[in-house]
Design an enzyme around this catalytic site. Structure first.
Site, PDB file in Angstrom:
ATOM      1  N   CYS A  26       2.805   2.499  -2.413  1.00 20.55           N
ATOM      2  CA  CYS A  26       4.131   2.371  -3.034  1.00 20.55           C
ATOM      3  C   CYS A  26       4.060   2.525  -4.557  1.00 20.55           C
ATOM      4  CB  CYS A  26       4.759   1.031  -2.687  1.00 20.55           C
ATOM      5  SG  CYS A  26       5.217   0.894  -0.953  1.00 20.55           S
ATOM      6  N   GLY A  27       2.975   3.111  -5.052  1.00 19.33           N
ATOM      7  CA  GLY A  27       2.932   3.419  -6.487  1.00 19.33           C
ATOM      8  C   GLY A  27       2.036   2.533  -7.330  1.00 19.33           C
TER       9      GLY A  27
ATOM     10  N   SER B 255       0.835  -1.200   0.000  1.00 19.06           N
ATOM     11  CA  SER B 255       0.000   0.000   0.000  1.00 19.06           C
ATOM     12  C   SER B 255       0.869   1.248   0.000  1.00 19.06           C
ATOM     13  CB  SER B 255      -0.883   0.009   1.235  1.00 19.06           C
ATOM     14  OG  SER B 255      -1.586  -1.193   1.292  1.00 19.06           O
TER      15      SER B 255
END
Ligand code: SPV
Ligand code: MN
Length: 625
Positions: free
Chosen positions: A274-275, A272
């Site tokens: 992180c892109g 969650s």
């Protein structure tokens, strides 16, 4: 329990009773009767797929005070309490029968004890309220991928959120077999404050009775803890997928365009925040899903669907310049639910929106002003970092047209990425499927983020970024992934990405949008259009292939200095990471596949050999020769 049918007849109005009886399934009738008997709602609303019913949910979400309207038509906002701003690992437990064991990395407790506790907290929790029953499908409704789910909740907000995020499936449920198993979710927000916020958060519980495919959630409102079909269902689905030979993954899916307008589908797993969503929404490409994917083998092909049909996205850093499509939706009439933003004069504001924000307003802490402190003397930001928006995927101009295809899309690439400031290069390709699953998926090491309650910035291993949701032995999950491609003619290529690599001064080596180039490079690799440099940890891009991509995507000159900074192989950091990963598997993944240890050892050996020849920090140009 008293006779199921009698109880339902007594507690439901004739209309709602008929609606429920049209779903002729024993398990559902038993679940609903038990939920009513336990929570004691004043009324029960059986929500069908009709526009009228869906409108009622939307209207009641506002009338109940759980959501409030914003200035733009169709936009509303909702707040969760200050201690209810993310998924809560401590409060989330698997209920394990005495005769079974689960990996010790998973939070768990004895089933009977847990059931007594959570059911005790749910007792009479819906007194004086309505219970809303929703019939929804994970995956396209009526397809081989569909997983039927029933949600019972006393929150119109939860019911509304699910309406935007999932496929309504009452019609399908009316055709269900009598003994078919379904996933059942029971949620109550518990005692509420005047502002409609769950007050008893110290008694927040999210307990998974996987033996009965039932999840209980109480004294919480945050979407990830309450919407049955999101992460609660994922935990059950992983078990079902394991039993039936398919995969349920914490992954986005998107269609990426290559030369001549060809479209290639890629999926990716990221912890969650992180892109993941931003990779799924790259401008000019299509989005099929941003959070949960199901994979099945169909006629020798690797096929994928999105379990969901909407986005519950992080709003922090959504800017007009970087995210034009989502920005548009957040600024134009249409259905949007904002969560945990700042509101002033009926307008929403969030962190990193790239515009001036007011010095006061209302946020998750109540009346807010700049400099306001919490009980620990910590300054409260204008909005929570994990503030979110909910929209349907079809609201996006670039929603992939195959979203509802019952057999999904053919998948050609899979990527794994985390927040790794030190070791991994920004993008690399695995030597083969198993190498990628082990080296990028089962070795995923990442800094913790605000999306989960707890300390930020702590390095942890998060297997395939799905570890929080694994309700089967971790080793078995890795094995299922390695073996899944057996019988598939052309398995997807596997890539490792890292958008968070830092230089010696602690500065990121990349700009945020660079990920678009990495994804375009993957697309070319899949079709064999570009070469690659073999390095100890995988295959990395050649400088001469990235130059035209940077030019094409951003009209930017890509310098040799940037390339060297980003793609230098950092031998000591990679060796140290392998050591941590190996230790983690030995200690926490009993029975981890031999391929894991063999692959890590082989990489170690390649790193050591390269170090002998080139030193600790190896320029990609040295390896290209
Ligand atoms: C995530 O945190 O991975 C999310 C949001 O997708 S939720 O799981 O709903 O908290
Ligand atoms: Mn997620």
């Amino acid at each position: 329990m008293t006779n199921v049918n009698e109880l339902l007849k007594e507690k439901l109005t004739a209309e709602n009773y008929d609606r429920l009886m049209a779903v002729d399934n024993t398990r559902i009738h038993e679940f609903v009767a038990d939920a009513i008997e336990l929570t004691g709602p004043e009324t029960v609303f059986v929500c069908t797929d009709s526009e009228e019913d869906v409108k009622r949910v939307r209207k009641m979400a506002v009338e109940s005070g759980e959501e409030r309207p914003l200035e733009t038509p169709g936009h509303t906002y909702h707040f969760d309490g200050p201690s209810d701003q993310g998924r809560d690992r401590q409060a989330t437990k698997y209920l394990v029968p005495e005769t079974e064991t689960l990996s010790k990395a998973l939070n768990q407790m004895e089933r009977k004890e847990g059931l007594a506790e959570v059911r005790g907290l749910l007792k009479d929790s819906m007194k004086g309220r309505a219970m809303i029953l929703r019939f929804l499908s994970l995956g396209p409704a009526g397809s081989v991928f569909s997983v039927p789910c029933v949600q019972a909740t006393d929150s119109w907000y939860v019911a509304h959120n699910e309406d935007l995020l999932y496929r309504t499936a009452y019609e399908q449920f009316c055709k269900i077999e009598k003994d078919k198993n379904v996933f059942c979710f029971l949620h109550s927000a518990g005692e509420l404050s005047e502002d409609m916020i769950s007050v008893d958060v110290k008694n927040k519980r999210i307990y998974m009775d996987y033996t009965r495919d039932t999840v209980y959630s109480v004294n919480t409102q945050y979407g990830g803890n309450t919407m049955g079909l999101k992460k609660l269902a994922l935990r059950l689905t992983i078990r079902q997928a394991d039993a039936e030979g398919w995969l349920a993954e914490h992954m986005f899916i998107s269609g990426v365009y290559g030369p001549g307008g060809r479209k290639t589908y890629l999926a990716g797993a990221f912890p969650s925040a992180c892109g993941k969503t931003s990779t799924a929404m790259l401008p000019g490409e299509t989005i099929l899903g941003d959070d949960i994917a199901y994979f099945r083998k169909i006629n020798g092909e690797f096929r994928a669907v999105n379990a969901e049909a909407g986005i519950f996205g992080i709003i922090q850093n959504v800017k007009e310049k970087d995210d034009p499509m989502i920005w548009d939706i957040l600024h134009n009439p249409g259905e949007v639910i904002f969560g945990n933003i700042l509101v002033k004069d009926k307008k929403p504001y969030w962190l990193g929106m790239g515009e001036e924000t007011p010095d006061d307003g209302v946020n998750f802490s109540g009346q807010w002003h700049k400099g306001k402190k919490d009980a620990n003397e910590k300054e409260i930001p204008l909005a929570h970092k994990n503030a979110r928006y909910t929209v349907t995927l079809t609201a996006l101009a670039n929603c992939d047209p195959e979203l509802e295809n019952p057999v999904g899309v053919p998948l050609s690439g899979v990527m794994y990425g985390g927040r790794d400031p030190k070791a991994s290069v920004p993008v690399q390709q695995a030597f083969d499927w198993a190498h990628g699953i082990v080296s990028y998926g089962a070795s995923l090491e990442t800094e913790t983020t605000f999306a989960i309650i707890g300390e930020e910035g702590v390095m942890e291993i998060n297997l395939m970024s799905i570890q929080d949701f694994l309700a089967i032995p971790l080793a078995r999950y890795i094995r299922n992934n390695i073996d899944f491609v057996q019988g598939i003619d052309r398995p997807p290529l596997v890539f490792g990405v890292n958008y968070f690599l830092r230089d010696k001064e602690g500065k990121f080596t990349n700009d945020v949008p660079d990920k678009h180039v990495w994804v375009k490079w993957m697309e070319l690799r899949i079709h064999g259009d570009v070469g690659a440099i073999t390095c100890p940890t995988g295959q990395i891009p050649r400088y001469e292939d990235l130059v035209p991509l940077f030019k094409e995507v951003f009209d930017k000159e890509y310098t040799k200095e940037d390339y060297v900074k980003q793609f230098t192989i950092r031998v000591p950091e990679n060796l140290a990471k392998i050591e941590r990963v190996e230790k983690y598997h030995r200690e926490n993944v009993p029975g981890s596949p031999q391929e894991v240890y063999d692959t890590l050892e082989a990489t170690q050996k390649r790193l050591n050999e390269a170090r002998e020849k080139y030193g600790d920090y190896i320029s990609p140009f040295d390896l290209a020769e």
